[in-house]
Design an enzyme around this catalytic site. Structure first.
Site, PDB file in Angstrom:
ATOM      1  N   SER A 446      39.226  69.367  -7.080  1.00  0.00           N
ATOM      2  CA  SER A 446      39.093  70.825  -7.296  1.00  0.00           C
ATOM      3  C   SER A 446      38.476  71.385  -6.023  1.00  0.00           C
ATOM      4  CB  SER A 446      38.199  71.080  -8.735  1.00  0.00           C
ATOM      5  OG  SER A 446      38.436  72.417  -9.115  1.00  0.00           O
ATOM      6  N   ASP A 498      49.289  71.789 -13.175  1.00  0.00           N
ATOM      7  CA  ASP A 498      47.762  72.324 -13.013  1.00  0.00           C
ATOM      8  C   ASP A 498      47.883  73.518 -12.471  1.00  0.00           C
ATOM      9  OD1 ASP A 498      45.202  72.312 -11.972  1.00  0.00           O
ATOM     10  OD2 ASP A 498      45.422  70.787 -10.452  1.00  0.00           O
TER      11      ASP A 498
END
Length: 664
Positions: A446, A498
């Protein structure tokens, strides 16, 4: 639809948003009215008790008041059900009904006070059933009044009282000294201040310094520019996301052309390279996940984690020189040891220090892969969120690197912080003194994946053999030139749909335009869209085929906006203008196209078992390119596909499948 205008100001609610809450309140009021009517009828001749006269008047007035409210609610719900999102004409009489409904709150408030006074009077000696009924009535009245006040606060728009209009950027510059230009500037400044106050309120629990204040202003400007050009209320956005999800699922269910299937067939050389990278990615994802410390360990081991950490974390406690930042009870370091399987002596440096633009990381020796691993933590605090949202672009200029370009500002500052720690504090020199033959590998998930990528670019010249594995990095990270440059040493791993890997300002602008377009052109009422959408999300089934004004139009006509769509767009925001207009020679657009770093491995679900007692999921992986992630996909898994445990599970599944194939 455009926000409802009441009392001379705009509110963050549409005239078609009263169907579901109004129907719920109508049901409660009907049950309440019937109950009071039965209570009054049964005890009609039994009001001779002390205080019975007031009770008789109270119940009779309450019956009349509830009947009036039920009539107003029925009209409100019926009118709110008419028309569509972009056609509020059939609902033009709704403000008058809403004024009537609001006026009825005054006698209801008076009656609630009267009931409370009567209940609290100790001299009242009426039948117990009647007293309990009045107590229930008083409690219900106050609950409804309190929830109404909360609802008003929620839908209050701080900018609703201002006359908001927008002019093209060029016009505003020519009107700097005029009254119109000054009004435009005041409106924009007010909107920025409102967003800044909201952000400060959300971050009230963290210590704020100059960096925070600069970040607040930058993020507030970003939100202001993004939301200032549409006249949508939150329920419109929810309806748009539901419609986009179902439209997307319909397209995915369409059979692919044979040529499209064949073009994805990989060669044996590419497949071998992919298998090697998947095995490496599964190994290094452990380090990226371990950087989250005890929150990740407890999340993945909810029943045993605390017991294990309490029993083991006090052993082999590192010295103060090895760790920076707070690690109360040694939980973070103990979790890292358990997740990675390393020994304390394998760690060179661990930092839990966390501020805006300064994120935790650790450096460790990986003897299995003969690598010095720098693992950067992802988003886990308000400071990290501020770093994520500092999405302005800035130039990345490095010596001996010709491929300079734009990068995400907040993540670049975080990478600069770690770079200074690694180089200036001699951390990497210390690591290579211990293991000079090892290679350098930088990993992160991330925010950590984006930071690791930019850090790898900064260290590339000093360590030509370094590798970087970025797991679920943010989509708006590098300009095209830098993204191409990183394909030689960075591998990005993306799972499924995602959201974060597709997040960039151009993609967000594209999502906004798609929401406006599909919402404005849908011919169904909003309440039907929301109800059917909730059913579809919870129970599945076939996507609904909502008719729209787009149906039957030719391809050329689809490129032109419809009148309903234009009515929901006030103007085009600066960030969106940057996509279509030619940028100035010396000044880059505020939010240019930014891409994922390096070569991209896309991991998707191949199939899943639908048996209740089984959760087996099979994954498949393939090399992909940045254009696949140029649009945000709406799905219930758009958040879960980003979670580190899901990424690790998918990579382990693929790695084990490859290992079993080799053994066969």
């Amino acid at each position: 639809m455009p926000g409802l205008v009441l009392f001379g100001r705009r509110w963050a609610i549409g005239s078609d948003d009263f169907v579901l809450p109004g129907a719920f309140e109508l049901f409660v009021r009907l049950v309440w009215w019937i109950g009071i009517l039965v209570l009054y009828t049964v005890h009609k001749g039994q009001f001779n008790c002390p205080g019975g006269g007031l009770l008789h008047s109270y119940l009779l007035g309450l019956i009349i008041l509830l009947a009036s409210i039920i009539c107003a609610l029925s009209a409100l719900v019926y009118i709110s059900m008419q028309g569509t999102i972009s056609n509020p004409g059939p609902r033009k009489s709704l403000p008058k009904i809403l004024y009537t409904r609001l006026l009825l709150y005054f006698p209801e408030f008076v009656w609630a006070v009267v009931g409370a006074v009567w209940v609290s009077d100790n001299s009242v000696q009426c039948e117990k059933t009647v007293i309990n009924g009045v107590i229930g009535t008083v409690i219900a009245s106050w609950i409804i009044i309190i929830f109404t006040v909360i609802g008003v606060v929620i839908v209050f728009d701080p900018l609703g009282g201002k006359k908001t209009f927008y002019l093209p950027e060029g016009v505003s510059r020519n009107l700097e000294s005029s009254q119109s230009g000054q009004l435009l500037y005041n409106v924009k400044s007010s909107a920025t201040r409102v967003w800044e106050k909201r952000i400060r309120l959300l971050c009230c629990c963290i210590v704020q310094d100059d960096d925070h204040r600069v970040a607040f202003t930058s993020i507030a400007e970003l939100f202001r520019s993004y939301f200032s050009d549409t006249d949508l209320v939150p329920s419109d956005i929810a309806a748009g996301l539901i419609l986009l999800h179902q439209e997307q699922d319909k397209m995915e269910n369409c059979p692919k052309e044979p040529e499209e299937v064949l073009c994805h067939s990989p060669s044996s050389l590419v497949t071998d390279d992919l298998d090697v990278e998947l095995e490496n990615a599964a190994h290094y994802m452990l380090f990226a996940a371990a950087a989250y410390g005890w929150p990740y360990y407890v999340y993945t081991n909810p029943y045993t984690a605390l017991c294990k950490l309490n029993g083991d974390c006090c052993r082999n406690r590192p010295t103060d020189s090895d760790i920076t930042g707070s690690d109360r009870h040694n939980f973070h370091f103990g979790s890292i040891l358990k997740i990675t399987g390393l020994q304390y002596r394998d760690f060179i440096h661990i930092s839990f220090h966390n501020k805006i633009y300064e994120i935790p990381f650790f450096v460790a020796l990986d003897h299995k892969k003969e690598a010095i691993v720098v693992a950067v933590r992802g988003t886990l605090s308000f400071e990290d969120i501020l770093t994520d949202l500092s999405a302005d672009c800035e130039d990345l200029t490095l010596e001996e690197v010709l491929e300079n370009g734009f990068v995400h500002k907040g993540i670049t500052q975080a990478a600069n912080y770690i770079y200074r720690k690694l180089i200036n504090d001699g951390i990497l020199n210390q690591a290579f003194t211990i293991a000079p033959e090892y290679k350098l590998v930088i990993v992160g998930h991330s925010l950590g994946g984006g930071t690791a990528s930019i850090l790898a670019i900064m260290l590339r010249n000093s360590f030509p053999t370094l590798r970087c594995y970025a797991f679920s990095p943010p989509g708006g990270l590098l300009s095209k030139s830098l993204a191409d440059y990183t394909k030689h040493f960075i591998v990005s791993v993306i799972v499924g749909k995602d959201l974060v890997a597709r997040l960039s300002m151009p993609n967000m602008e594209d999502l906004k335009r798609r929401i406006v377009r599909i919402v404005a052109n849908c011919n169904r009422p909003k309440y039907q869209i929301l109800l059917r959408g909730c059913w579809y999300e919870v129970f599945g089934g076939d996507p609904d085929d909502f008719p729209t004004e787009l149906d039957g139009r030719n391809q050329d006509a689809l490129t032109q906006p419809l009148l309903a769509e234009e009515s929901l767009m006030v103007h085009r925001s600066p960030s969106y203008n940057a996509l279509d207009e030619e940028p100035h020679l010396n000044s880059p657009p505020q939010y240019p196209h930014l891409y994922l770093p390096g070569k991209i491995i896309h991991v998707v679900e191949e199939c899943s078992s639908r048996r209740l007692c089984s959760s087996d999921i099979k994954y498949t992986a393939r090399w992909s390119n940045e254009t696949v992630f140029s649009s945000i996909l709406i799905s219930p898994k758009m958040i879960t596909d980003h979670m580190p445990d899901v990424v690790l599970k998918a990579l382990n599944s693929l790695s084990q499948e490859h290992g079993s194939c080799l053994s066969c």
